[in-house]
Design a protein around this motif. Sequence first.
Motif, PDB file in Angstrom:
ATOM      1  N   TRP A  78       0.813  -1.286   0.006  1.00  0.00           N
ATOM      2  CA  TRP A  78       0.001  -0.040   0.001  1.00  0.00           C
ATOM      3  C   TRP A  78       0.809   1.258  -0.183  1.00  0.00           C
ATOM      4  CZ3 TRP A  78      -4.439   2.328  -0.753  1.00  0.00           C
ATOM      5  CH2 TRP A  78      -4.809   3.488  -0.114  1.00  0.00           C
ATOM      6  N   ARG A  79       0.761   2.184  -0.953  1.00  0.00           N
ATOM      7  CA  ARG A  79       1.455   3.354  -1.150  1.00  0.00           C
ATOM      8  C   ARG A  79       0.425   4.519  -1.139  1.00  0.00           C
ATOM      9  NH1 ARG A  79       6.738   5.129  -4.617  1.00  0.00           N
ATOM     10  NH2 ARG A  79       7.154   6.958  -3.270  1.00  0.00           N
ATOM     11  N   ASP A  80       0.691   5.638  -0.289  1.00  0.00           N
ATOM     12  CA  ASP A  80      -0.373   6.723  -0.214  1.00  0.00           C
ATOM     13  C   ASP A  80       0.663   8.035  -0.341  1.00  0.00           C
ATOM     14  OD1 ASP A  80      -2.342   8.565   0.004  1.00  0.00           O
ATOM     15  OD2 ASP A  80      -2.818   7.629   2.049  1.00  0.00           O
ATOM     16  N   LYS A  81       0.403   8.592  -1.237  1.00  0.00           N
ATOM     17  CA  LYS A  81       1.203  10.263  -1.330  1.00  0.00           C
ATOM     18  C   LYS A  81      -0.123  11.411  -1.275  1.00  0.00           C
ATOM     19  CE  LYS A  81       4.691   9.080  -4.631  1.00  0.00           C
ATOM     20  NZ  LYS A  81       5.301   9.419  -5.717  1.00  0.00           N
ATOM     21  N   LYS A  82      -1.463  10.906  -1.047  1.00  0.00           N
ATOM     22  CA  LYS A  82      -2.431  11.919  -1.260  1.00  0.00           C
ATOM     23  C   LYS A  82      -2.917  12.299   0.169  1.00  0.00           C
ATOM     24  CE  LYS A  82      -6.636  12.958  -3.846  1.00  0.00           C
ATOM     25  NZ  LYS A  82      -7.380  12.226  -4.759  1.00  0.00           N
ATOM     26  N   THR A  83      -3.131  11.405   1.153  1.00  0.00           N
ATOM     27  CA  THR A  83      -3.961  11.623   2.223  1.00  0.00           C
ATOM     28  C   THR A  83      -3.534  12.695   3.307  1.00  0.00           C
ATOM     29  OG1 THR A  83      -4.623   9.213   2.260  1.00  0.00           O
ATOM     30  CG2 THR A  83      -5.053  10.378   4.440  1.00  0.00           C
ATOM     31  N   PHE A  84      -2.071  12.435   3.668  1.00  0.00           N
ATOM     32  CA  PHE A  84      -1.570  13.594   4.327  1.00  0.00           C
ATOM     33  C   PHE A  84      -0.351  14.540   3.434  1.00  0.00           C
ATOM     34  CE2 PHE A  84      -1.875   9.457   6.524  1.00  0.00           C
ATOM     35  CZ  PHE A  84      -2.752   9.819   7.420  1.00  0.00           C
ATOM     36  N   GLU A  85      -0.611  15.802   3.595  1.00  0.00           N
ATOM     37  CA  GLU A  85       0.076  16.950   3.126  1.00  0.00           C
ATOM     38  C   GLU A  85       1.328  16.733   3.053  1.00  0.00           C
ATOM     39  OE1 GLU A  85       0.084  21.779   2.621  1.00  0.00           O
ATOM     40  OE2 GLU A  85      -1.080  20.766   3.986  1.00  0.00           O
ATOM     41  N   ASN A  86       2.190  16.549   2.015  1.00  0.00           N
ATOM     42  CA  ASN A  86       3.572  16.570   2.013  1.00  0.00           C
ATOM     43  C   ASN A  86       4.246  15.271   2.689  1.00  0.00           C
ATOM     44  OD1 ASN A  86       3.471  19.101   0.784  1.00  0.00           O
ATOM     45  ND2 ASN A  86       4.062  20.340   2.699  1.00  0.00           N
ATOM     46  N   ILE A  87       3.372  14.090   2.672  1.00  0.00           N
ATOM     47  CA  ILE A  87       3.515  12.901   3.419  1.00  0.00           C
ATOM     48  C   ILE A  87       3.647  11.926   2.303  1.00  0.00           C
ATOM     49  CG2 ILE A  87       3.309  11.274   5.044  1.00  0.00           C
ATOM     50  CD1 ILE A  87       2.782  13.342   7.158  1.00  0.00           C
ATOM     51  N   ASP A  88       4.754  11.125   2.141  1.00  0.00           N
ATOM     52  CA  ASP A  88       4.577  10.153   1.179  1.00  0.00           C
ATOM     53  C   ASP A  88       4.733   8.870   1.883  1.00  0.00           C
ATOM     54  OD1 ASP A  88       4.740   7.952  -0.794  1.00  0.00           O
ATOM     55  OD2 ASP A  88       6.680   8.652  -1.539  1.00  0.00           O
ATOM     56  N   TYR A  89       4.041   7.722   2.034  1.00  0.00           N
ATOM     57  CA  TYR A  89       4.353   6.520   3.073  1.00  0.00           C
ATOM     58  C   TYR A  89       3.925   5.302   2.088  1.00  0.00           C
ATOM     59  CZ  TYR A  89      -0.665   5.774   4.373  1.00  0.00           C
ATOM     60  OH  TYR A  89      -1.895   5.704   4.438  1.00  0.00           O
ATOM     61  N   TRP A  90       4.564   4.095   2.525  1.00  0.00           N
ATOM     62  CA  TRP A  90       3.940   2.952   2.068  1.00  0.00           C
ATOM     63  C   TRP A  90       4.435   1.719   3.174  1.00  0.00           C
ATOM     64  CZ3 TRP A  90       8.516   4.550  -0.743  1.00  0.00           C
ATOM     65  CH2 TRP A  90       9.759   3.871  -0.606  1.00  0.00           C
ATOM     66  N   ILE A  91       3.487   0.754   2.960  1.00  0.00           N
ATOM     67  CA  ILE A  91       3.481  -0.460   3.894  1.00  0.00           C
ATOM     68  C   ILE A  91       3.471  -1.588   3.090  1.00  0.00           C
ATOM     69  CG2 ILE A  91       2.475  -1.540   5.703  1.00  0.00           C
ATOM     70  CD1 ILE A  91       1.220   0.909   6.412  1.00  0.00           C
TER      71      ILE A  91
END
Length: 747
Positions: free
Chosen positions: A573-586
């Motif tokens: 799972w990768r998310d660049k959209k939910t949190f401003e200026n935060i990119d994360y993946w699991i």
Amino acid sequence: MKEQGQKLLFLITFSLFTFSFAQVKVSGKVMFRNKGIGDVNVSIKNSYDGATTDANGNFTFETSEKGDKILTFTHPKYIDVEKPVTIENENVSVNAELKEQINEIDAVVVSAGSIEASDKKRATALLTPIDIYTTAGADGQISSALNYLPGVQKVGETEGLFIRGGTGTESKIFMDGSLINNYFSNSVPGIAGRDRFNTSLFKGNIFSSGGYSALYGQALSGALMLESVDLPDQSSYDFGISPIFLSAGFQKLSEDKNHSYGATLGYSLLSVMQKVFNFNTDFIDAPQGLNGDFNFRIKTKSGGFFKYYGMYDSNKMGVRGESLEPEYDFALVRLKGKNTYHNLSFKQKFGKYLLNAGTSYSYNKSDLNFSTETNDLESDKTQLLTDGNYINFKAVLERKINKISALRGGFELNNTDEKLHFDQVNKHYQDLISSVFVETDLGFSNQLSAKIGVRGENSSFLNKSNIAPRVALAYRLAKDWTTSIAYGLFYQNPESKYINGPSNLDFQKSQHYIFQLQRSTEGRSLRLEAFYKKYDQLIKTFNVTPNNEQNQQVLTALNNDGYGYAKGAELFWRDKKTFENIDYWISYSFLDSKRDFMNYPVSLKPNFASEHTLSAVAKRFIPEWKLGVNLSYTYAKGRPYYDIATKDVNGQIVNFTRNEGRLKDYNALNISFNYLPNLGKKDAKAFTVFVLSISNILGSKNVYGYNFSVDGSRSSAVVPPVNTFVFVGAFISFGVDRTQDAINNNL
């Protein structure tokens, strides 16, 4: 005046009445596969009369046009349709059946087993160069960054990509289509070699953890295809400095921007850090290395492209460890390694055909010296000297069938010439693997596509051939949901280091079955994948005791009776959209694997395979501070370990497990900071990054395995050279300002 006004009003009323009387209603329905299509633009050609279909595909409008006309139906996702229509005084009804507009953007792509980061996949790109550099704990290495993707095992004591229950040698790495032999630096037992290649050399990659293309072979588990950069945007000069290394390089772009050349030079030495940190490893000779490379790129007038890359690398180190044998105090090993690699590739279009051709050459030398030390006196050294020459040539011809379908085929030659000297053993291994392959991408529609290929190989050493079919299908379930399945047969030669003489051996074999479900939206990506791998004809080895004074045991290949399996499930799972200026993946991987191969006495869980692996990566960029904060965490269930010994039973030599157990669970939390300051004049073309990276910040005492004495009564843990490591460095580029690129890629 009043009378004139009345006449004018009468004229207008009469005209409107006449116009209304002349209007004709045009109606109908637009369908695709017997379903109505909304938002289709329906109009009379060369007029302003028309309408847009509703959600059920119905339309209606009125027109004053008369005679033979053309009715047009247009929609971005469907092929335009024109229908002749005759308009008289009666209403007209016209229905239309549209055909799907097949295009590269909307078409579903086969992706089972693979993750692509390239110019074509920017929307869901994974592990671009900026991703790799900003992943805490990856140390800027491509192979280390891949450990944070599902399917890749964290094996710290040796180099290689351990994919889905496969060994590190069962995966292969390619550059611009050509095989890279010896991608990792030479090293000593228990310490993993590093990537030899600079991450910034590559603009994209395709990582396949199974079911990969028929264009590639000789890998039972997976393949990493790297694509080098093209012409630089402009000339630049680069410098890097840290307590560990110094580096400098340049890229020169011609005024016509049709060719470029460049070079880099670097030197590394770990002795300064040895004085700062408490190392677990006693380096009697601090690890040091010297590397340099040169490249040129030429764009021809006919649109062709030449790329050349050449590099030289040398390294050395010495390690002292406590001896497990009571008659010695310490065991010593010293390394001197040398490597050179050259890669030349060419790409050119010839009408409807695209030719990709490339060749590579590498030479690798590893000089290991083993000795013991007692009462400060060192024994005579035993040398393990290996050197090899490797040549690879490959040519691929591709023809586009339509926008999303293509046919490609070609051949590959891979020649190996290796020499080994150890004590009284000398061997010379030679092999030419000749391969042919053909593959097609079939786009049946924007919802359904397939990739079908077959690869054939012949080994001159084995004197045998194989045929490996591969097939994959992809189907779009809904707007953002796709599913893929893949099957493939894969072959690989036995490792040459286990072949000490003539042997009647065959190819090792694996079969891959993969199912994938994926959802991709802007800024988010979810992947679920299940797989099953079946291994056959794996190499089995045994120990023989020759009649010599040293009573030296020699590991010898016996047969292809080994077998095994690996099955599991993975989530990403990768998310660049939910949190401003935060990119994360699991990412999470479950792996169930067993093998009976090498010197295993029975089918066992491999000592390099962890049942559960969990990774999390988070990146926060603060634009106003030009500061990037990066975190990563990895957990892996403790791997099994074995002490496999040999004994003589009634005149027969058999292997048995003398000591076994499970390692403690692996844990590592890493953090890094990237600061981009403004240096020099405001409009100066310069780019600077200060980096602070701390690996295993919590100081977890991880264990990679155990070494055992000859009789099995004593053991020592194989651990990382240092539990927690801090890196500080600065990277400066002149001639090009990449500050905004770095910021934008982190948002």
